[in-house]
Design a protein around this motif. Structure first.
Motif, short mmCIF file in Angstrom:
data_model
loop_
_atom_site.label_atom_id
_atom_site.label_comp_id
_atom_site.label_asym_id
_atom_site.label_seq_id
_atom_site.Cartn_x
_atom_site.Cartn_y
_atom_site.Cartn_z
N GLU A 6 9.83 -5.71 -8.87
CA GLU A 6 11.01 -6.60 -8.59
C GLU A 6 11.66 -6.46 -7.41
N VAL A 7 11.90 -7.54 -6.63
CA VAL A 7 12.29 -7.67 -5.28
C VAL A 7 13.42 -7.12 -5.19
N SER A 41 10.39 -3.66 -2.91
CA SER A 41 10.59 -3.87 -4.52
C SER A 41 10.50 -2.60 -5.05
#
Length: 239
Positions: A136-137, A166
């Motif tokens: 997840e960035v 991320s």
């Protein structure tokens, strides 16, 4: 932009180009041209000087010896550092990611001096990280969930001036729950795939930095999204 063309610089394809990382260059070319942005791509072999007037510089992965040689030549040349000081963007993958830092692990795990573009240090871990990765960035970047493939033994520690790209959902990444990093317009990651083919949002981030704009005109990403959905569905469905 410094000229009438977007200038992409692919650094040392004779040393750093594993797992299809050259595809990152092709993706940027394609996405720029589909928006009617003129593009020039320069392939710089390891015996050649680094041009300093590029907009996006790309480095791929490589084995230990080519990585050490590439770092030494980039340090002697100095052109990449001057380009970054001028405001150019850098996208570095795996071995390229490690060598843009201050130090990385050599063939026997010995410390090797990096190029020093960003404040990170890499070392050899105890186990090889191989397989799919999902991450997840950082919300600041506005890029969707990353999907890619990693194959490395590196552990990368980030300095205080560097932010994680991320946070891992699946996979190893930097080794501390994060994957990749960025500082200014310099961005590094362990993701192959090629990374930009599997993550068009990341490609557009680099293009927007180079163009000096916040957003780019939309283009049809049907093929890219099908690839992303297939990979993300397959990996996350195994949990």
């Amino acid at each position: 932009m410094q000229s009438d063309k977007l200038r992409l610089i692919w650094i040392y394809p004779d040393l750093l180009s594993t797992y299809g990382d050259q595809g990152n260059v092709l993706v940027l070319e394609q996405r720029a041209r589909r928006r009617n942005i003129p593009v020039e791509t320069v392939y710089v072999r390891s015996a050649d000087p680094i041009p300093e007037q590029g907009d996006v510089y790309l480095l791929g992965g490589g084995e230990d010896r080519p990585q050490i040689l590439a770092a030494a030549r980039l340090r002697r040349d100095g052109g990449l550092g001057r380009a970054v000081e001028r405001g150019a963007s850098v996208f570095a993958v795996c071995a390229g990611y490690q060598l843009i830092g201050t130090v990385f692990g050599g063939e026997e795990g010995q410390p090797v001096e990096g190029v020093g573009l960003i404040d990170i240090g890499s070392r050899r871990g105890e186990r090889r990280a191989v397989g799919e990765i999902v991450a997840e960035v950082d919300p600041e970047l506005g890029v969707p969930t990353l999907t890619g493939f990693e194959n490395h033994m590196g552990v990368t520690d980030l300095g205080p001036s560097v932010r994680p790209l991320s946070r891992t959902v699946v996979g190893t990444g930097n080794g501390d729950g994060t994957e990749g990093c960025y500082s200014g317009r310099v961005l590094g990651t362990y993701l192959h795939g090629p990374a930009l083919a599997r993550n068009p949002g990341l490609a557009d981030l680099l293009l927007s930095w180079a163009m000096g704009v916040e957003t780019l005109p939309p283009i049809d990403d049907t093929w890219h999204e099908r690839l992303r959905d297939e990979r993300l569905g397959t990996v996350l469905g195994r949990q």
